[in-house]
Write an enzyme that holds these catalytic residues in place. Structure first.
Site, PDB file in Angstrom:
ATOM      1  N   TYR A  54      92.319  25.551  69.861  1.00  0.00           N
ATOM      2  CA  TYR A  54      91.924  24.957  71.154  1.00  0.00           C
ATOM      3  C   TYR A  54      92.414  23.514  71.268  1.00  0.00           C
ATOM      4  CZ  TYR A  54      88.361  28.723  70.901  1.00  0.00           C
ATOM      5  OH  TYR A  54      87.698  29.922  70.771  1.00  0.00           O
ATOM      6  N   PHE A 211      83.457  35.420  75.123  1.00  0.00           N
ATOM      7  CA  PHE A 211      83.545  35.941  76.499  1.00  0.00           C
ATOM      8  C   PHE A 211      82.197  36.531  76.919  1.00  0.00           C
ATOM      9  CE2 PHE A 211      88.444  36.789  76.407  1.00  0.00           C
ATOM     10  CZ  PHE A 211      88.669  35.438  76.613  1.00  0.00           C
ATOM     11  N   LEU A 213      80.154  35.683  79.048  1.00  0.00           N
ATOM     12  CA  LEU A 213      79.981  35.716  80.511  1.00  0.00           C
ATOM     13  C   LEU A 213      81.243  36.228  81.208  1.00  0.00           C
ATOM     14  CD1 LEU A 213      77.968  32.414  81.041  1.00  0.00           C
ATOM     15  CD2 LEU A 213      77.128  34.763  81.313  1.00  0.00           C
ATOM     16  N   ALA A 214      82.093  36.926  80.465  1.00  0.00           N
ATOM     17  CA  ALA A 214      83.292  37.539  81.035  1.00  0.00           C
ATOM     18  C   ALA A 214      84.100  36.536  81.868  1.00  0.00           C
ATOM     19  CB  ALA A 214      82.928  38.768  81.871  1.00  0.00           C
ATOM     20  N   SER A 215      84.438  35.418  81.228  1.00  0.00           N
ATOM     21  CA  SER A 215      85.228  34.350  81.874  1.00  0.00           C
ATOM     22  C   SER A 215      84.596  33.842  83.165  1.00  0.00           C
ATOM     23  CB  SER A 215      86.660  34.837  82.167  1.00  0.00           C
ATOM     24  OG  SER A 215      87.319  35.169  80.969  1.00  0.00           O
ATOM     25  N   GLY A 216      83.266  33.917  83.236  1.00  0.00           N
ATOM     26  CA  GLY A 216      82.554  33.388  84.400  1.00  0.00           C
ATOM     27  C   GLY A 216      82.124  34.444  85.402  1.00  0.00           C
ATOM     28  N   LEU A 218      80.130  36.909  85.020  1.00  0.00           N
ATOM     29  CA  LEU A 218      78.698  37.202  84.901  1.00  0.00           C
ATOM     30  C   LEU A 218      77.798  36.013  85.261  1.00  0.00           C
ATOM     31  CD1 LEU A 218      78.879  39.408  81.680  1.00  0.00           C
ATOM     32  CD2 LEU A 218      78.575  40.179  84.043  1.00  0.00           C
ATOM     33  N   GLY A 220      77.897  35.232  88.431  1.00  0.00           N
ATOM     34  CA  GLY A 220      77.609  35.633  89.812  1.00  0.00           C
ATOM     35  C   GLY A 220      78.363  34.840  90.858  1.00  0.00           C
ATOM     36  N   LYS A 221      79.209  33.901  90.424  1.00  0.00           N
ATOM     37  CA  LYS A 221      79.894  33.066  91.430  1.00  0.00           C
ATOM     38  C   LYS A 221      81.098  33.765  92.040  1.00  0.00           C
ATOM     39  CE  LYS A 221      82.450  30.438  87.888  1.00  0.00           C
ATOM     40  NZ  LYS A 221      82.589  29.126  87.247  1.00  0.00           N
TER      41      LYS A 221
END
Length: 314
Positions: A54, A211, A213-216, A218, A220-221
């Protein structure tokens, strides 16, 4: 005070949410990163996850930027002994693969960037099938014997290679993996469930899913017709096009509304309650993104709520 969880068979005890360091030195500059780390630690968080890779993918970066930010923060705050630092080896542009020589050199480089004399949890980031597990484990065991690493772990490897590694460690009395970092979340279950999870469970390994939150997705946005300004928007957006993605989102919406919780918190709570999972990893680019993640520690879903989400994600 949130109770800490034991990390597999190790003597490490961690907060139930690991703070992902992939954004540090990438989408979060040093000041933003320090603010996020400060807020996480102030809430009782003690488990920070990074990698020597990273963020080599960002223009102008060479890898190790995240470790450098974390090392500077630890030095500035004088809190090294309070934080469980996890980093990974095997994908840095200058230290690719898992030969014994590479492992030794990469570990020294990570220690310098982290400004510490030991790494609490050291992962092989990606497997290197060309290197025998005997060489990999022996090199990692040497780092443990030297006091440079407290515990070892693995990410992105097959159940067969994991078992082979565990068997060699047991047979030779060497350091053994205590944790596994799989790709695992509500819309990606077959990346862990099955033989890999069974192998981890048999060995008493702790799962620390990435992952989470599955790259965001999850959080909800991501909704039909909504444009999200994020470096990972494209990957997250794809889940909207699947039946599973839409079903999971609908179930999360309902439970979040009923519980007065953020969607991200509910998704993480489901993951944290899965067999072998000790602490999902999630990253925050800003302090404002942290509360929904930290709330995982206080939200326990009912059996019925967990079953609803599990069914939606089939």
């Amino acid at each position: 005070m949130t109770s800490l969880r034991q990390l597999g068979t190790s003597d490490l005890h961690v907060f139930p949410l690991a703070l992902g360091g992939n954004v540090f030195g990438w989408t979060a500059d040093a000041a933003q990163s320090f603010a996020v780390l400060d807020a996480y630690a102030a809430a009782g968080g003690n488990f920070v996850d990074t990698a020597d890779l990273y963020s080599a993918w960002a223009p102008g970066n060479e890898g190790g930027e995240s470790e450098t930010v974390i090392g500077d923060w630890l030095a500035a705050r004088g809190n090294r002994d309070d934080i469980v630092v996890a980093t990974k080896i095997g994908a840095h542009p200058q230290y690719k693969g898992l030969s014994a020589t590479t492992i030794k050199a990469a570990a020294e480089a990570s220690l310098r960037r982290l400004r510490t004399d030991h790494i609490d949890l050291y992962y092989t980031h990606f497997d290197d099938p060309e290197v025998p597990v005997e060489e990999i484990i022996t090199a990692l065991d040497q780092l443990v014997k030297e006091g440079k690493v407290r515990a070892i772990a693995a990410s992105n490897l097959t159940a067969a290679r994991l078992q082979e590694s565990l068997d060699f460690s047991a047979r030779e009395g060497l350091a053994s993996y205590v944790a596994l970092q799989p790709h695992y979340n509500l819309v990606s279950r077959d990346t862990y469930e099955g033989e890999l999870q069974k192998t981890a469970e048999r060995a008493g390994l702790a799962a620390v899913p990435y992952f989470a939150l599955a790259s965001g997705f999850l959080t909800g946005k991501y909704r039909p017709g909504v444009t999200v300004d994020s470096a990972r928007a494209e990957g997250a957006q794809e889940h909207l096009e699947t039946e599973r993605g839409r079903a999971v989102l609908a179930a999360l919406d309902t439970i979040a509304q009923e519980r007065g919780a953020e969607i991200a918190t509910v998704a993480l709570a489901w993951l944290a309650a899965r067999p072998t999972v000790v602490a999902p990893i999630a990253s925050a680019r800003t302090v404002e993104q942290l509360p929904a993640l930290l709330a995982l520690a206080e939200l326990e879903l009912t059996e019925e709520e967990r079953a609803t989400l599990t069914a939606a994600s089939e």
